[in-house]
Scaffold this motif. Structure first.
Motif, PDB file in Angstrom:
ATOM      1  N   ALA A  97      24.979 117.966  27.166  1.00 33.71           N
ATOM      2  CA  ALA A  97      25.428 116.906  28.081  1.00 33.71           C
ATOM      3  C   ALA A  97      24.718 117.084  29.416  1.00 33.71           C
ATOM      4  N   PRO A  98      24.364 115.986  30.084  1.00 38.63           N
ATOM      5  CA  PRO A  98      23.821 116.116  31.439  1.00 38.63           C
ATOM      6  C   PRO A  98      24.836 116.829  32.329  1.00 38.63           C
ATOM      7  N   THR A 149      25.854 116.531  35.375  1.00 40.93           N
ATOM      8  CA  THR A 149      26.776 115.731  36.183  1.00 40.93           C
ATOM      9  C   THR A 149      27.816 115.010  35.335  1.00 40.93           C
ATOM     10  N   GLU A 150      27.605 114.967  34.022  1.00 40.88           N
ATOM     11  CA  GLU A 150      28.552 114.311  33.125  1.00 40.88           C
ATOM     12  C   GLU A 150      29.326 115.321  32.276  1.00 40.88           C
ATOM     13  N   LEU A 151      29.103 116.587  32.532  1.00 44.05           N
ATOM     14  CA  LEU A 151      29.706 117.627  31.697  1.00 44.05           C
ATOM     15  C   LEU A 151      31.217 117.699  31.911  1.00 44.05           C
ATOM     16  N   ASP A 152      31.954 117.676  30.830  1.00 42.51           N
ATOM     17  CA  ASP A 152      33.404 117.842  30.892  1.00 42.51           C
ATOM     18  C   ASP A 152      33.704 119.299  31.270  1.00 42.51           C
ATOM     19  N   TRP A 212      32.441 123.174  29.759  1.00 44.75           N
ATOM     20  CA  TRP A 212      31.918 124.296  30.551  1.00 44.75           C
ATOM     21  C   TRP A 212      32.785 125.534  30.307  1.00 44.75           C
ATOM     22  N   GLY A 247      20.023 118.903  29.703  1.00 47.20           N
ATOM     23  CA  GLY A 247      21.296 118.718  29.025  1.00 47.20           C
ATOM     24  C   GLY A 247      21.935 119.983  28.508  1.00 47.20           C
TER      25      GLY A 247
END
Length: 239
Positions: A87-88, A90-93, A97, A141
């Motif tokens: 995932a990019p 800035t879009e990572l849940d 993480w 990503g």
């Protein structure tokens, strides 16, 4: 005490892919193996104790290490389990993480804290952490995943200093893109072709390539090798 080549091996993520290839290689070398994984293999494996274990849960790891002791003196630890999600940044849940670090890094921490006393008591041992060539050739990503593999790389270096006096080696193996069943199913063929175009060896990496490197590092022949990261990526990184 048993010779190191016949000691019990713990392999995380041993039900599928690279982990399963490592289990097979260690069994062929004479190790009883405890495989810790959320998944289960398609069929029972001779000489392998398959333990369902979530590497994000310390309590489950402690129970699994206790079960592994039933196979005999623990002498080899290979941490191959990993949570990987693209995932990019800035879009990572944040939950992804968190799980990346809980499985990939915290899992190694809790496993080693539970099992290293066994190796110290024996006065010898082999630890191998499976990292990733993406730490050296970072694709987009995957920043969170790469961060976990960087942490494991540092852990291998630090622990090699602490555990060397106990006769225990600690190394990392960094696979490149490997044609496991999961990778072939989820990664476009064009990406495999792109990676191969950057490699010195123009074929897809196989799980057995990684298992062979691990087999060397846990063997008596590697007793003077520690604190190292062995890249197994067909020469893509060339560091």
């Amino acid at each position: 005490m048993p010779p190191i080549e016949h000691s019990t091996a713990i392999v995380t993520g041993g039900a599928r892919g690279i982990g399963a290839a490592i289990v097979s290689r260690l069994r062929a070398a004479g190790h009883p193996v405890a495989s810790l994984d959320l998944a289960t293999p398609d069929e029972p494996r001779e000489g392998v104790l398959d333990i369902v274990c979530d590497l994000a849960e310390q309590a489950q790891i402690a129970v699994a290490v206790g079960a592994a002791r039933s196979l005999g003196q623990i002498g080899v630890i290979v941490h191959a389990a990993a949570f990987q999600h693209m995932a990019p940044f800035t879009e990572l849940d944040p939950a992804d993480w968190d799980r990346s670090f809980r499985v990939n890094v915290d899992g190694a921490f809790h496993l080693l804290q539970a099992a290293v006393p066994d190796l110290r008591a024996a006065g010898w041992g082999r630890i191998v952490l499976i990292t990733s060539s993406s730490y050296f050739q970072p694709p987009a990503g995957m920043s969170h995943y790469i961060a976990t593999k960087g942490a494991l790389t540092g852990l291998a270096r630090g622990l090699s200093t602490e555990l060397g006096p106990d006769g225990i080696t600690v190394n990392a193996v960094a696979p490149g893109l490997t044609a496991t069943e999961n990778a072939v199913r989820n990664i476009p063929a064009e990406h495999f072709a792109l990676v191969q175009s950057r490699q010195a060896i123009g074929r897809a990496g196989q799980a057995d390539d990684i298992a062979a490197a691990v087999a060397y590092l846990v063997s008596p022949d590697a007793g003077f090798v520690t604190g190292q990261t062995l890249l197994v990526d067909g020469g893509e990184s060339r560091v």
